[in-house]
Design an enzyme around this catalytic site. Structure first.
Site, mmCIF file in Angstrom:
data_model
loop_
_atom_site.group_PDB
_atom_site.id
_atom_site.type_symbol
_atom_site.label_atom_id
_atom_site.label_comp_id
_atom_site.label_asym_id
_atom_site.label_seq_id
_atom_site.Cartn_x
_atom_site.Cartn_y
_atom_site.Cartn_z
ATOM 1 N N ARG A 240 0.798 -1.227 0.000
ATOM 2 C CA ARG A 240 0.000 0.000 0.000
ATOM 3 C C ARG A 240 0.830 1.277 0.000
ATOM 4 O O ARG A 240 0.555 2.201 -0.772
ATOM 5 C CB ARG A 240 -0.905 0.047 1.251
ATOM 6 C CG ARG A 240 -2.213 -0.656 1.073
ATOM 7 C CD ARG A 240 -2.693 -1.191 2.408
ATOM 8 N NE ARG A 240 -1.861 -2.337 2.737
ATOM 9 C CZ ARG A 240 -2.151 -3.575 2.345
ATOM 10 N NH1 ARG A 240 -3.261 -3.833 1.741
ATOM 11 N NH2 ARG A 240 -1.333 -4.578 2.618
ATOM 12 N N THR A 241 1.817 1.342 0.863
ATOM 13 C CA THR A 241 2.557 2.606 0.970
ATOM 14 C C THR A 241 3.302 2.872 -0.331
ATOM 15 O O THR A 241 3.297 3.984 -0.859
ATOM 16 C CB THR A 241 3.517 2.576 2.177
ATOM 17 O OG1 THR A 241 2.769 2.187 3.317
ATOM 18 C CG2 THR A 241 4.131 3.935 2.431
ATOM 19 N N LYS B 86 27.852 -3.416 -3.545
ATOM 20 C CA LYS B 86 29.299 -3.264 -3.823
ATOM 21 C C LYS B 86 30.011 -2.586 -2.654
ATOM 22 O O LYS B 86 31.159 -2.198 -2.766
ATOM 23 C CB LYS B 86 29.501 -2.394 -5.067
ATOM 24 C CG LYS B 86 28.878 -2.933 -6.335
ATOM 25 C CD LYS B 86 29.191 -1.967 -7.482
ATOM 26 C CE LYS B 86 28.383 -2.269 -8.709
ATOM 27 N NZ LYS B 86 28.421 -1.137 -9.663
ATOM 28 N N ARG C 150 11.589 3.606 2.875
ATOM 29 C CA ARG C 150 11.177 2.641 3.897
ATOM 30 C C ARG C 150 12.340 1.680 4.130
ATOM 31 O O ARG C 150 12.883 1.125 3.172
ATOM 32 C CB ARG C 150 9.953 1.853 3.444
ATOM 33 C CG ARG C 150 9.722 0.627 4.304
ATOM 34 C CD ARG C 150 8.446 -0.076 3.998
ATOM 35 N NE ARG C 150 7.287 0.718 4.393
ATOM 36 C CZ ARG C 150 6.062 0.216 4.517
ATOM 37 N NH1 ARG C 150 5.845 -1.059 4.279
ATOM 38 N NH2 ARG C 150 5.056 0.983 4.864
ATOM 39 N N HIS D 104 5.722 5.345 11.412
ATOM 40 C CA HIS D 104 5.117 5.325 10.073
ATOM 41 C C HIS D 104 4.271 6.606 9.966
ATOM 42 O O HIS D 104 3.035 6.562 9.977
ATOM 43 C CB HIS D 104 4.268 4.070 9.928
ATOM 44 C CG HIS D 104 3.905 3.728 8.508
ATOM 45 N ND1 HIS D 104 4.095 4.595 7.445
ATOM 46 C CD2 HIS D 104 3.357 2.600 7.983
ATOM 47 C CE1 HIS D 104 3.685 4.003 6.336
ATOM 48 N NE2 HIS D 104 3.239 2.796 6.633
#
Ligand code: ASP
Length: 326
Positions: free
Chosen positions: A61-62, A90, A111, A144
């Site tokens: 959803r986000t 790397k 996120r 959040h």
């Protein structure tokens, strides 16, 4: 008009004026999008801007709502959803990766499974010449903030004609210890008058003390219980959450009798007629799908509100709200 908005890291930074303004921008953008001309005008608003969606923790959803919010506003998007395909594999440092993203885009939405990284990225931006806003789209089990904003919008709309969130009793149920959505929502409650919070959870998944201390500092009334039926009829909203089992160390969520922290048709009978049931989704067994047909179940609406609140957030960050139809 309220102050400017740049980084979005912690819900604590939001005041009432800004929250009300974001809800108003959400309504106006949404209304505009209903007509073809309005939708086209929205697509011009940020057509000169680009966003980086850096999501190294699972998201449906986000991610989709930010992606679509950007496209509603005409923004270009780039994404990394797996650090294994970025130069971090790397050995490039987190700071260098973020700085690289900022070379190409105008906002970074991120996120991560770790707490604190969005704050670190924002601090880095504040030190370099090409400073772009950082939006925390979920930081481990910690915060959040953009979910909390869409939850505020959903609550305000659910109580239209009843004075909005002020004076309401809001129950939060489930894994309150590791659920970042309820933690963030609690932090926004300082902006509303006479709100009462009721935490319903097994003792081992109770709300953490850091949040309880903040609530106490702001004189926000909260109580804790393990028995949903005892409090259901007092609630204006019940915010249900799932067990955040991805953080389990020894299967601790499996030891819980989830039936005691779930809602189905029998519990709905105890809920007031004007109350609402919310959930940040994805849901597990804690909400019986039979509840979906009840008009008090607003979680699908809440999900859709998320895209529009994120549209509003981008509009506010880039300061183009005056160009919206009023
Ligand atoms: N989607 C929400 C989050 O990312 C809720 C959850 O996953 O339970 O925190």
């Amino acid at each position: 008009m309220s102050s400017e908005l740049f980084h979005v890291i912690e819900p604590r930074a939001f005041n009432r004026e800004l929250l009300d303004e974001l809800c108003d921008i959400t309504d106006r953008a949404r209304a505009m999008a209903k007509e073809r001309d309005g939708a086209i005008a929205l697509q011009q608003l940020l057509a000169d801007k680009r966003a980086m969606l850096y999501f190294t923790q699972a998201s449906t959803r986000t991610f989709l709502s930010f992606n679509n919010a950007c496209h509603i506003l005409g923004m270009g998007t780039s994404e990394i959803r797996d650090p294994a395909i970025s130069s971090e594999i790397k050995g490039e440092s987190f700071d260098d990766s973020i700085r690289t993203f900022s070379s190409y885009v105008d906002v970074i939405v991120m996120r991560t499974p770790e707490r604190g990284l969005a704050g670190r990225a924002a601090a880095l931006m504040d030190r370099i010449p090409r400073r772009v806003p950082i939006i925390n789209a979920g930081s481990g089990p910690d915060q959040h903030p953009t979910q909390a904003l869409l939850d505020i919008y959903t609550l305000e709309h659910s109580f239209i004609g009843r004075g909005g969130i002020d004076g309401k009793t809001i129950g939060m149920m489930g894994d309150l210890r590791r659920g970042r959505t309820v933690r963030s929502l609690c932090q926004l409650m300082k902006n509303y008058h006479d709100v009462k919070l009721v935490f319903i959870s097994p003792p081992s998944f109770a709300m953490r003390n850091d949040i309880k201390k903040q609530l106490a500092q702001h004189k926000i009334d909260f109580t804790e219980t393990q028995t949903l039926d005892d409090v259901l009829s007092d609630l204006d909203a019940l915010y249900v959450t799932r067990m955040q089992s991805e953080w389990d160390v020894d299967g601790e969520s499996l030891k819980i009798n989830l039936g005691e922290f779930s809602i189905g048709p029998a519990e709905m009978q105890l809920l007031r007629e004007d109350a609402v049931v919310m959930h940040p989704l994805p849901r597990g067994p804690e909400i019986d799908p039979a509840v979906d047909d009840d008009s008090r179940a607003v979680y699908w609406r809440q999900e859709r509100n998320g895209m529009w609140m994120r549209v509003a957030l981008l509009i506010k960050i880039f300061g183009v709200e005056a160009q919206l139809a009023s």
